[in-house]
Design a protein around this motif. Structure first.
Motif, PDB file in Angstrom:
ATOM      1  N   ILE A  47       0.870  -1.175   0.000  1.00  0.00           N
ATOM      2  CA  ILE A  47       0.000   0.000   0.000  1.00  0.00           C
ATOM      3  C   ILE A  47       0.904   1.220   0.000  1.00  0.00           C
ATOM      4  CG2 ILE A  47      -1.852   1.230   1.185  1.00  0.00           C
ATOM      5  CD1 ILE A  47      -2.496  -1.416   2.639  1.00  0.00           C
ATOM      6  N   ASP A  48       0.886   1.958  -1.077  1.00  0.00           N
ATOM      7  CA  ASP A  48       1.663   3.187  -1.172  1.00  0.00           C
ATOM      8  C   ASP A  48       0.823   4.360  -0.679  1.00  0.00           C
ATOM      9  OD1 ASP A  48       4.017   2.058  -2.338  1.00  0.00           O
ATOM     10  OD2 ASP A  48       2.925   1.905  -4.245  1.00  0.00           O
ATOM     11  N   PHE A  49       1.376   5.156   0.221  1.00  0.00           N
ATOM     12  CA  PHE A  49       0.673   6.317   0.761  1.00  0.00           C
ATOM     13  C   PHE A  49       0.928   7.512  -0.170  1.00  0.00           C
ATOM     14  CE2 PHE A  49       0.036   3.477   4.036  1.00  0.00           C
ATOM     15  CZ  PHE A  49      -0.666   4.016   5.100  1.00  0.00           C
ATOM     16  N   ASN A  50       0.203   7.459  -1.309  1.00  0.00           N
ATOM     17  CA  ASN A  50       0.406   8.459  -2.355  1.00  0.00           C
ATOM     18  C   ASN A  50      -0.809   9.360  -2.537  1.00  0.00           C
ATOM     19  OD1 ASN A  50      -1.401   6.719  -3.503  1.00  0.00           O
ATOM     20  ND2 ASN A  50       0.001   5.957  -5.086  1.00  0.00           N
ATOM     21  N   SER A  51      -1.694   9.395  -1.543  1.00  0.00           N
ATOM     22  CA  SER A  51      -2.922  10.205  -1.500  1.00  0.00           C
ATOM     23  C   SER A  51      -4.082   9.574  -2.244  1.00  0.00           C
ATOM     24  CB  SER A  51      -2.702  11.632  -2.033  1.00  0.00           C
ATOM     25  OG  SER A  51      -2.741  11.669  -3.443  1.00  0.00           O
ATOM     26  N   ARG A  52      -3.863   8.460  -2.947  1.00  0.00           N
ATOM     27  CA  ARG A  52      -4.936   7.813  -3.685  1.00  0.00           C
ATOM     28  C   ARG A  52      -5.121   6.368  -3.251  1.00  0.00           C
ATOM     29  NH1 ARG A  52      -1.632  10.295  -7.091  1.00  0.00           N
ATOM     30  NH2 ARG A  52      -0.706   8.333  -7.741  1.00  0.00           N
ATOM     31  N   MET A  53      -4.073   5.605  -3.275  1.00  0.00           N
ATOM     32  CA  MET A  53      -4.168   4.165  -3.066  1.00  0.00           C
ATOM     33  C   MET A  53      -4.559   3.817  -1.632  1.00  0.00           C
ATOM     34  SD  MET A  53      -1.211   1.319  -3.690  1.00  0.00           S
ATOM     35  CE  MET A  53      -1.519  -0.418  -3.411  1.00  0.00           C
TER      36      MET A  53
ATOM     37  N   SER B 266      -3.635  11.819   9.102  1.00  0.00           N
ATOM     38  CA  SER B 266      -3.651  13.187   8.590  1.00  0.00           C
ATOM     39  C   SER B 266      -4.010  13.189   7.114  1.00  0.00           C
ATOM     40  CB  SER B 266      -2.276  13.834   8.778  1.00  0.00           C
ATOM     41  OG  SER B 266      -1.339  13.286   7.843  1.00  0.00           O
ATOM     42  N   GLU B 267      -4.183  14.401   6.585  1.00  0.00           N
ATOM     43  CA  GLU B 267      -4.267  14.543   5.143  1.00  0.00           C
ATOM     44  C   GLU B 267      -2.905  14.184   4.540  1.00  0.00           C
ATOM     45  OE1 GLU B 267      -7.085  15.571   3.196  1.00  0.00           O
ATOM     46  OE2 GLU B 267      -7.893  14.881   5.104  1.00  0.00           O
ATOM     47  N   HIS B 268      -2.890  13.910   3.232  1.00  0.00           N
ATOM     48  CA  HIS B 268      -1.639  13.496   2.598  1.00  0.00           C
ATOM     49  C   HIS B 268      -0.636  14.637   2.611  1.00  0.00           C
ATOM     50  CE1 HIS B 268       1.180  12.504  -0.691  1.00  0.00           C
ATOM     51  NE2 HIS B 268       1.017  11.291  -0.220  1.00  0.00           N
ATOM     52  N   ALA B 269       0.577  14.326   3.053  1.00  0.00           N
ATOM     53  CA  ALA B 269       1.680  15.300   3.054  1.00  0.00           C
ATOM     54  C   ALA B 269       2.978  14.506   2.951  1.00  0.00           C
ATOM     55  CB  ALA B 269       1.655  16.144   4.328  1.00  0.00           C
ATOM     56  N   ASP B 270       3.303  14.056   1.695  1.00  0.00           N
ATOM     57  CA  ASP B 270       4.454  13.178   1.482  1.00  0.00           C
ATOM     58  C   ASP B 270       4.343  11.966   2.400  1.00  0.00           C
ATOM     59  OD1 ASP B 270       6.793  12.224   0.439  1.00  0.00           O
ATOM     60  OD2 ASP B 270       8.085  13.364   1.806  1.00  0.00           O
TER      61      ASP B 270
ATOM     62  N   LEU C 167       4.201   8.980  13.681  1.00  0.00           N
ATOM     63  CA  LEU C 167       4.955   8.452  12.543  1.00  0.00           C
ATOM     64  C   LEU C 167       4.399   9.003  11.236  1.00  0.00           C
ATOM     65  CD1 LEU C 167       5.097   4.682  13.588  1.00  0.00           C
ATOM     66  CD2 LEU C 167       6.939   6.366  13.815  1.00  0.00           C
ATOM     67  N   ARG C 168       5.301   9.335  10.323  1.00  0.00           N
ATOM     68  CA  ARG C 168       4.882   9.668   8.952  1.00  0.00           C
ATOM     69  C   ARG C 168       5.064   8.410   8.118  1.00  0.00           C
ATOM     70  NH1 ARG C 168       7.558  14.550   5.716  1.00  0.00           N
ATOM     71  NH2 ARG C 168       5.903  15.796   6.680  1.00  0.00           N
ATOM     72  N   VAL C 169       3.941   7.771   7.770  1.00  0.00           N
ATOM     73  CA  VAL C 169       3.962   6.493   7.066  1.00  0.00           C
ATOM     74  C   VAL C 169       3.931   6.752   5.568  1.00  0.00           C
ATOM     75  CG1 VAL C 169       2.776   4.296   6.736  1.00  0.00           C
ATOM     76  CG2 VAL C 169       2.814   5.371   9.001  1.00  0.00           C
ATOM     77  N   ARG C 170       4.829   6.088   4.854  1.00  0.00           N
ATOM     78  CA  ARG C 170       4.887   6.254   3.401  1.00  0.00           C
ATOM     79  C   ARG C 170       4.499   4.996   2.639  1.00  0.00           C
ATOM     80  NH1 ARG C 170       9.028   9.806   5.168  1.00  0.00           N
ATOM     81  NH2 ARG C 170       8.834  11.875   4.214  1.00  0.00           N
ATOM     82  N   ALA C 171       4.562   3.832   3.294  1.00  0.00           N
ATOM     83  CA  ALA C 171       4.160   2.591   2.621  1.00  0.00           C
ATOM     84  C   ALA C 171       3.998   1.485   3.656  1.00  0.00           C
ATOM     85  CB  ALA C 171       5.184   2.168   1.562  1.00  0.00           C
ATOM     86  N   ILE C 172       3.109   0.523   3.334  1.00  0.00           N
ATOM     87  CA  ILE C 172       2.933  -0.681   4.140  1.00  0.00           C
ATOM     88  C   ILE C 172       2.933  -1.856   3.182  1.00  0.00           C
ATOM     89  CG2 ILE C 172       1.338  -1.983   5.614  1.00  0.00           C
ATOM     90  CD1 ILE C 172       0.338   0.643   6.745  1.00  0.00           C
ATOM     91  N   ARG C 173       3.732  -2.858   3.481  1.00  0.00           N
ATOM     92  CA  ARG C 173       3.773  -4.022   2.589  1.00  0.00           C
ATOM     93  C   ARG C 173       3.697  -5.299   3.418  1.00  0.00           C
ATOM     94  NH1 ARG C 173       8.958  -1.929   2.689  1.00  0.00           N
ATOM     95  NH2 ARG C 173       8.373  -0.564   0.960  1.00  0.00           N
ATOM     96  N   VAL C 174       3.121  -6.331   2.811  1.00  0.00           N
ATOM     97  CA  VAL C 174       3.018  -7.655   3.426  1.00  0.00           C
ATOM     98  C   VAL C 174       4.119  -8.535   2.839  1.00  0.00           C
ATOM     99  CG1 VAL C 174       1.606  -9.732   3.645  1.00  0.00           C
ATOM    100  CG2 VAL C 174       0.562  -7.476   3.922  1.00  0.00           C
ATOM    101  N   VAL C 175       4.892  -9.155   3.710  1.00  0.00           N
ATOM    102  CA  VAL C 175       6.020  -9.986   3.277  1.00  0.00           C
ATOM    103  C   VAL C 175       5.737 -11.430   3.686  1.00  0.00           C
ATOM    104  CG1 VAL C 175       8.502 -10.352   3.419  1.00  0.00           C
ATOM    105  CG2 VAL C 175       7.565  -8.027   3.640  1.00  0.00           C
ATOM    106  N   PRO C 176       5.465 -12.342   2.716  1.00  0.00           N
ATOM    107  CA  PRO C 176       5.218 -13.754   3.070  1.00  0.00           C
ATOM    108  C   PRO C 176       6.422 -14.359   3.780  1.00  0.00           C
ATOM    109  CG  PRO C 176       4.566 -13.297   0.813  1.00  0.00           C
ATOM    110  CD  PRO C 176       5.333 -12.096   1.278  1.00  0.00           C
ATOM    111  N   LYS C 177       6.161 -15.376   4.572  1.00  0.00           N
ATOM    112  CA  LYS C 177       7.234 -16.038   5.317  1.00  0.00           C
ATOM    113  C   LYS C 177       8.233 -16.650   4.343  1.00  0.00           C
ATOM    114  CE  LYS C 177       7.949 -19.188   9.172  1.00  0.00           C
ATOM    115  NZ  LYS C 177       7.289 -20.105  10.135  1.00  0.00           N
ATOM    116  N   GLY C 178       9.508 -16.389   4.618  1.00  0.00           N
ATOM    117  CA  GLY C 178      10.573 -16.905   3.786  1.00  0.00           C
ATOM    118  C   GLY C 178      10.935 -16.026   2.616  1.00  0.00           C
ATOM    119  N   ALA C 179      10.199 -14.941   2.399  1.00  0.00           N
ATOM    120  CA  ALA C 179      10.490 -14.061   1.260  1.00  0.00           C
ATOM    121  C   ALA C 179      11.660 -13.155   1.581  1.00  0.00           C
ATOM    122  CB  ALA C 179       9.259 -13.221   0.926  1.00  0.00           C
TER     123      ALA C 179
END
Length: 738
Positions: free
Chosen positions: A598-604, A615-619, A726-738
């Motif tokens: 999930i990219d925190f790009n104001s849309r996705m 917050s509202e999107h700010a980088d 925290l200023r979050v810019r992305a969240i990703r799921v990493v499968p076990k062993g990846a």
């Protein structure tokens, strides 16, 4: 309090063995001299304090207003549409009207709201060109201060106490001062309402100023249609107070009572007739004899008294967990619970005859005015928790807050009086009465504030289950929404603006019902929530949602019921907070994309965020407050079975002198890790999710609880008062062993 207690003799009254009449006379002479010399300066000091409190209070308000205005982040730099607060809907209409007036255009094309506020701003736009409402709003604030102090004196407060309470309420709550800074027409309506209330008090005071009070009431009542027509409702109790005196004499002497009633009506008309003439002339010059577009829309939207109990909970007490965004008024205006207690105590003491006749009538008038005003806007169909704070609709209650502050102070006085019954023998007979009034205030406060709003499932037979048709952008509800408390959860995704303001319709029983006037759609994590604003047909219904939204066919729409639950609200400390307060995402989150990030790009990211904690999107997006949540669904059930990790790409808000951020990481209600973030640079933070923690539906709720979030203003980093972590810019799921 003076050093010499002037109410007690300096020497015992009984003679001692060594005293003589000459000594006693000398002592009494010395006592009398000290009493005179201390009483006179004290009286002069009291008079000077009462005289000086008004200019001092006005000066403090001017300084506070100017300081807050300069630091207001939404302040525009010029009269430019879509900049600063001119981008808000109400203010954009006001700016459009002002620019038309400046150009000499009095046609109806560019006019929407009642025009008097925009006309006044137009006059001042030639003085303060960039901020035409700076001086009118400041003048409204100063007038409200003076009028409130006068009202406070009428119910027993000193000028100093009344001024202090107004300053504390207005300056002590940033949102209250903001309502005077931002260009709302309430900035003109509020002093007019207070003028009408004070005019009624003056009219029945029995002084020579009574005529001027009635004229002032007439002016306020007559000008209100050119500003906020519905606010005249708050002045009806004032009109009743003015008429109460002659009407009360009707049974004793009808002729005298009728003459008194006519006399008061004439003096009120002396103010009302020219004021309403001005309002009508302005209206006719713009719209002729036709209603304005705003009046037509307001009539269509209207008020619904059956919404008052629900809106009391969602707007005043606590909208959570049903609305995860927003808080109740009592969380921001902290004196409101004490004010409710004070109102209840005053009414109880009035019934017991402990408040004298004239002052009792003034109390009843003030309480009735506030109650009618609150009831009016709590029944307004287009006032909701999201708009209350996001669009600053709390300005509706602007003038009532200082008056409620007075009643909070009355309750505090009552507590001091009760303590005094233990210290003073003459006051002990009143101990039981003060105790009863205090306990009644506590009971009313508990009954008024200990509520929360939550959703509960509605049992439906299979043939009544809503059906989603993604291709035609429709949801068929075979059983309809049979109650105004029923809501439809819609699993749709798309721009937040399109979901909240989109052209949705509902077709039932051959009628087409429209968004805003008949129902509203609110943003939820994973979709939207459709709530009725008026009784809908109890027949099969079809919801047509905006074509800019995309439906999720893997999730079935649900009908749920809005409930108001008496009990602990969700604003209590976390360790005693009800578990249901975490149930603020009734729809499952959207599925992750093929690339599980999930990219925190104001849309996705919008569809995945639980509103209220971001917050509202700010980088990227800042976590707001102490808890920020994300909901999502895994694409592959095998990922949940084997276990996986969640990576959060974020940076901390760590100004100079601040400690590192302490963040608890929770997944599906389980505390899995603690992060200690000490850098302002981007870093990857990981939490491991063990097998079995996620169910077969793949639903994941990630909660970031920043225990020591901080406000930039506290560290001298601008005027921002939000709690950032925290200023979050992305969240990703990493499968076990990846």
């Amino acid at each position: 309090m003076s050093i010499i207690d002037t109410h007690r003799p300096l020497e015992p009254e009984t003679a001692s063995p060594t005293s003589t009449p000459a000594i006693r006379d000398a002592a009494r002479a010395l006592r009398d001299a000290l009493v005179v010399r201390t009483a006179a300066p004290r009286a002069r000091l009291s008079r000077w304090a009462a005289f000086g409190v008004t200019p001092i209070g006005l000066l403090l308000l001017v300084l506070a207003f100017r300081h807050a205005f300069r630091r207001q982040p939404t302040q525009p730099n010029d009269l430019v549409p879509d900049h600063g607060w001119w981008a808000w809907y109400d203010q954009s209409k006001t700016l459009e009207a002002l620019m038309a007036f400046r150009a000499g255009d009095f046609g109806s094309t560019h006019q929407w709201y009642p025009p008097l506020y925009a006309l006044i701003g137009t006059a001042f736009s030639f003085v303060t060109v960039r901020h035409p409402f700076f001086l009118p709003n400041l003048a409204g604030l100063l007038c409200a201060f003076w009028l409130t102090v006068r009202i406070a004196r009428a119910i027993g407060f000193s000028a100093i106490a009344g001024a202090a309470i107004f300053l504390l309420v207005t300056i002590g709550a940033a949102t209250q001062l903001e309502t005077w800074i931002e260009p709302w027409n309430t900035d003109l309506a509020s002093p007019l309402i207070l003028l009408g209330l004070l005019g009624a008090i003056t009219a029945v005071s029995g002084t020579t100023q009574g005529r001027w009070g009635m004229i002032g009431f007439g002016v306020a009542f007559g000008l209100m249609p050119a500003i906020r027509p519905s606010d005249d409702l708050a002045l009806l109790p004032a009109a009743a107070l003015i008429a109460a005196g002659p009407i009360g004499d009707w049974t004793r002497d009808r002729a005298t009572a009728l003459r008194g009633l006519v006399r008061r009506a004439v003096w009120c008309a002396a103010g009302f007739v020219p004021a309403i003439a001005v309002a009508l002339l302005i209206h006719i010059a713009i719209w002729g004899l036709h209603p304005s577009g705003y009046m037509a829309m307001s009539k269509q939207t209207g008020f619904e008294w059956r919404l008052i109990p629900l809106h009391w909970v969602t707007l005043v007490a606590d909208p959570r967990p049903m609305f995860s965004v927003g808080v109740g008024l009592i969380e921001v205006y902290w004196w409101l619970p004490f004010a409710f207690a004070g109102v209840a105590a005053v009414l109880f003491l009035a019934l017991k005859g402990r408040i004298e006749g004239p002052r009792r009538r003034v109390h009843v008038m003030l309480i009735a005015a506030v109650a009618l005003h609150w009831a009016l806007y709590l029944s307004y169909r287009d006032l909701h928790p999201t708009g209350l704070w996001f669009y600053h609709n709390y300005h509706y209650f602007q003038w009532t807050m200082p008056l409620l502050g007075l009643y909070a102070a009355i309750y505090a006085r009552l507590g001091l009086a009760f303590i005094g019954t233990w210290l003073s023998a003459p006051a002990r007979p009143l101990r039981g009465l003060w105790l009863q009034a205090g306990l009644i205030g506590v009971a009313v406060t508990v009954l008024a504030t200990c509520w929360r709003a939550q959703l509960s499932p509605v049992a439906l037979s299979p043939d009544k289950t809503p059906i989603l048709d993604p291709a035609s952008h429709e949801i068929v509800v075979p059983g309809g929404l049979s109650s105004m408390r029923d809501v439809l959860l819609m699993p749709v995704d798309g721009p937040a603006h399109e979901l909240y303001f989109g052209p949705h319709t509902l077709t039932a029983d051959g009628r087409t019902l429209h968004h805003f006037s008949d129902f509203r759609v609110f943003i939820l994590a994973g979709g939207g929530m459709l709530t009725p604003l008026r009784p809908l047909p109890h027949t099969p219904s079809t919801v047509h949602f905006s074509g800019a939204l995309v439906a999720d066919p893997s999730v079935t729409p649900r009908v749920m019921r809005m409930n108001t639950v008496f009990g602990l609200p969700c604003w209590v400390p976390r360790h005693i907070r009800p578990a249901v307060c975490a149930d603020d995402a009734p729809l499952p989150g959207p599925r992750l994309p093929e690339r599980p990030q999930i990219d925190f790009n104001s849309r996705m990211e919008l569809a995945y965020l639980v509103p209220g904690g971001w917050s509202e999107h700010a980088d990227g997006r800042w976590t707001l407050g102490y808890s920020s949540d994300v909901v999502l669904r895994l694409r592959d059930p095998a990922t949940a079975k084997a276990g996986f990790a969640i990576d959060v790409e974020a940076a901390g808000f760590i100004p100079r002198g601040a400690a590192m951020l302490l963040t608890e990481v929770w997944v599906n209600g389980h505390h899995l890790d603690d992060w200690h973030v000490g850098t302002t640079a981007n870093t990857t933070l990981r939490v491991d999710v063990p097998p079995g923690l996620v169910g077969p539906d793949g639903a994941v709720r990630l909660s970031l609880r920043v225990l020591n979030a901080r406000r930039p203003r506290d560290y001298g980093v601008g005027p921002d008062t939000r709690l950032l972590g925290l200023r979050v810019r992305a969240i990703r799921v990493v499968p076990k062993g990846a």
